[in-house]
Design an enzyme around this catalytic site. Sequence first.
Site, PDB file in Angstrom:
ATOM      1  N   GLU A 105       0.835  -1.212   0.000  1.00  0.00           N
ATOM      2  CA  GLU A 105       0.000   0.000   0.000  1.00  0.00           C
ATOM      3  C   GLU A 105       0.870   1.264   0.000  1.00  0.00           C
ATOM      4  O   GLU A 105       0.518   2.270  -0.603  1.00  0.00           O
ATOM      5  CB  GLU A 105      -0.965   0.003   1.186  1.00  0.00           C
ATOM      6  CG  GLU A 105      -1.966  -1.148   1.195  1.00  0.00           C
ATOM      7  CD  GLU A 105      -2.683  -1.354  -0.134  1.00  0.00           C
ATOM      8  OE1 GLU A 105      -2.899  -0.367  -0.872  1.00  0.00           O
ATOM      9  OE2 GLU A 105      -3.013  -2.515  -0.450  1.00  0.00           O
ATOM     10  N   HIS A 154       1.724   2.195  -3.537  1.00  0.00           N
ATOM     11  CA  HIS A 154       0.666   3.000  -4.173  1.00  0.00           C
ATOM     12  C   HIS A 154       0.770   4.447  -3.692  1.00  0.00           C
ATOM     13  O   HIS A 154       0.659   5.388  -4.472  1.00  0.00           O
ATOM     14  CB  HIS A 154      -0.721   2.476  -3.779  1.00  0.00           C
ATOM     15  CG  HIS A 154      -1.149   1.243  -4.512  1.00  0.00           C
ATOM     16  ND1 HIS A 154      -1.162   1.158  -5.882  1.00  0.00           N
ATOM     17  CD2 HIS A 154      -1.608   0.047  -4.059  1.00  0.00           C
ATOM     18  CE1 HIS A 154      -1.612  -0.041  -6.246  1.00  0.00           C
ATOM     19  NE2 HIS A 154      -1.882  -0.736  -5.150  1.00  0.00           N
ATOM     20  N   HIS A 207     -13.745  -7.234  -5.473  1.00  0.00           N
ATOM     21  CA  HIS A 207     -12.884  -6.578  -6.468  1.00  0.00           C
ATOM     22  C   HIS A 207     -13.625  -6.353  -7.785  1.00  0.00           C
ATOM     23  O   HIS A 207     -13.548  -5.277  -8.366  1.00  0.00           O
ATOM     24  CB  HIS A 207     -11.650  -7.446  -6.760  1.00  0.00           C
ATOM     25  CG  HIS A 207     -10.521  -7.249  -5.806  1.00  0.00           C
ATOM     26  ND1 HIS A 207     -10.500  -7.822  -4.561  1.00  0.00           N
ATOM     27  CD2 HIS A 207      -9.373  -6.539  -5.907  1.00  0.00           C
ATOM     28  CE1 HIS A 207      -9.377  -7.478  -3.955  1.00  0.00           C
ATOM     29  NE2 HIS A 207      -8.676  -6.701  -4.740  1.00  0.00           N
ATOM     30  N   ALA A 264     -17.800  -4.964  -6.730  1.00  0.00           N
ATOM     31  CA  ALA A 264     -18.025  -3.743  -5.946  1.00  0.00           C
ATOM     32  C   ALA A 264     -16.802  -2.836  -5.986  1.00  0.00           C
ATOM     33  O   ALA A 264     -16.747  -1.846  -5.280  1.00  0.00           O
ATOM     34  CB  ALA A 264     -18.358  -4.108  -4.495  1.00  0.00           C
ATOM     35  N   TYR A 269     -12.327  -3.509 -10.514  1.00  0.00           N
ATOM     36  CA  TYR A 269     -11.551  -4.535 -11.208  1.00  0.00           C
ATOM     37  C   TYR A 269     -12.347  -5.396 -12.187  1.00  0.00           C
ATOM     38  O   TYR A 269     -11.864  -6.440 -12.605  1.00  0.00           O
ATOM     39  CB  TYR A 269     -10.857  -5.453 -10.183  1.00  0.00           C
ATOM     40  CG  TYR A 269      -9.629  -4.837  -9.570  1.00  0.00           C
ATOM     41  CD1 TYR A 269      -8.372  -5.047 -10.114  1.00  0.00           C
ATOM     42  CD2 TYR A 269      -9.716  -4.031  -8.436  1.00  0.00           C
ATOM     43  CE1 TYR A 269      -7.232  -4.483  -9.557  1.00  0.00           C
ATOM     44  CE2 TYR A 269      -8.591  -3.459  -7.868  1.00  0.00           C
ATOM     45  CZ  TYR A 269      -7.347  -3.690  -8.434  1.00  0.00           C
ATOM     46  OH  TYR A 269      -6.225  -3.126  -7.885  1.00  0.00           O
TER      47      TYR A 269
END
Length: 690
Positions: A475, A478, A606, A609, A612
């Site tokens: 994370e 990102h 993913h 909702a 992806y």
Amino acid sequence: MTTVSNPLLIGEGLPPFNDIKSDHIVPAIEQLLTELDAELSHLEAHFQPTWKGLVVPLNHIEERLRWSWGIIGHLMGVKNSPELRTAYETVQPQLVQFANKLSQSKALYEGFTKIRYSQEWDSFESAQKRIIESAIKDAELSGVALEGEKKERFNQIQLELAELSTKFSNNVLDSTKAFQLRLTTPEEIDGLPASLLSLSAQTARSEGDEDATPENGPWVITLDYPSYVPFLKFSNREDLREKVYRAFISRAGSGEFDNNPLITKILTLKREVAHILGYSNYAQVSLAKKMADSVESVEKLLEELRVVSYSAAQQELKELKEFAKIDNLNPWDVSYWAEKQRETKFNFTEEELRPYFSLNQVLEGLFGLAKRIFGIIITPADGNAPVWHEDVRYFQVANENNEVIAHFYLDAYSRPSEKRGGAWMDDCLGRAKFEQNGKIITRLPVAYLTCNQTPPIDDKPSLMTFGEVETLFHEFGHGLQHMLTVIDYSGASGINNVEWDAVELPSQFMENWCLEKNTLFGMAKHYETGETLPYHYYEKLLASKNYMSGSAMLRQLHFSFLDLELHSRYQPDGKETPHQVRDRIAQTTTVMIPLSEDQFLCGFGHIFAGGYSAGYYSYKWAEVLSADAFSAFEEVGLEDENSIAKVGRRFRDTVLALGGSLSPMEVFKQFRGRQPNTQPLLRHSGLLMV
């Protein structure tokens, strides 16, 4: 700045979380949409087809909306409550309607097209060109060309899909929350490590058993990852493992939280959207804005990886069965026996390592790494920003010259009653330059980093598993792309306008450093004694790095193939159900066929909702890029600090800095000097003999 009575209407700066209440949401969003609607109508009638005449004022509208709605979306993920849900669901339809109006504005679309073919175009920076081209493409994918009934139907579907997505997510949260296994006897907790006993006693206390202790119980096991995963790994009670496993795979699969009808509806509507837009399936719509150019090219890459990992996973399962001396291994036995086999093979348990990975030490190591390779200095700034929960931390990021360039929040611990599972990075504020009262202002980026790791228990800090350490690094990767951007146009700064299948590059790249010697020893220190992790553990971690890696890769490929199949070839009105599609795909992508009652798809947030849909393959696609990027550091020698720093700066100045100002392939080639290939990923996974 004028005083605003509703905190969700301030529209700039850090969100005042202390002041925001659920009952602010409906009046704020209704007022905001009324104002923005008027601004949009005015802009449509009066804009000039230039950057300053169209892009800048439109950006102002989008930024105001993003600020207010972004806070609400963030709170839905980290502080979910019945009141918040009701407010969110009340205004969501109006928000979708406004978003449709904005993205389907013919006037603005024609304006962007005029800019694209104007004289001004030649003077633009690459970021500006990408923003314009992206706006044109987005408008086309949002149905700007539609008329009459088609347009009405398209907009109705967008509204339904937004509601279905929210409902899907809430169902997963509620069904996860609904299951609890209360244990009261020593026999029931046989094999469980001290860390899980402490966590489950703490859970029991929060559920009303005020006298619960790690020693005497009672203990409450939940389907939240920090509870569920270690329970399946360590519980010696096969009957209880089976109970917990079956509860997990049937989440949101029946009863009041049943997602099955939602899945069929979502897939049917997405297929209809594709047809309305002139595509033959939704996967084509999804890929229209990704690096990959077709379903076939994605499947070609996935198949390359599948062939190698399938045979490896078969061999791994065979060895596991031999080790366990069980011919018919049940799915709830796999984690348990895999942990036992790993302990035997490498002579250590994951639990032994926890005391060496307290959150503060891990952060110290992570920030030390960021300084070594990217030249940035991260310091705590707690108290400088309002937070939504007392456990949330706030940090400042500065460059080599000690100039502040960004901030981030860290919400590290699991809170199953109000926080959705998983881990994610989101942007709170994006980098941008704009004019204010005659001055040029640079707004610095602020990120939300959210994890769901083991919380502090009693008087112990958060002691992390190695997997949780890797998630935090992921994370943070990102976050780095969001925070270290040098692009001043908000439409292409940070992760904005980065193709979805490239967005996992920095995050997966950062995971590689967890096992790099200097980084590991910089953070792995015993929380009580300060002793550094003994060297033999490093050797064992290294040796066990690729344990079951064929199975792990195959699992991701299974999800990727399944996602693509559901969004490309699957016919919602045909003979197969989505679960039958999964069973068919499982024949070549799993070595242990899922149980007949496995409702995995009902929890697959993913793709149902999240963002992806027909994009889950992005994890593997980007992992090829990230492994190749990390191999640039390996090539200069991980012990050579100067060379590492040099390559690190190049990574920072390309992958982390350029955001969506260039295509990801262009950015990658600037960093690596060539196109990516799959060899480093297979090598790192131990699936390619060097």
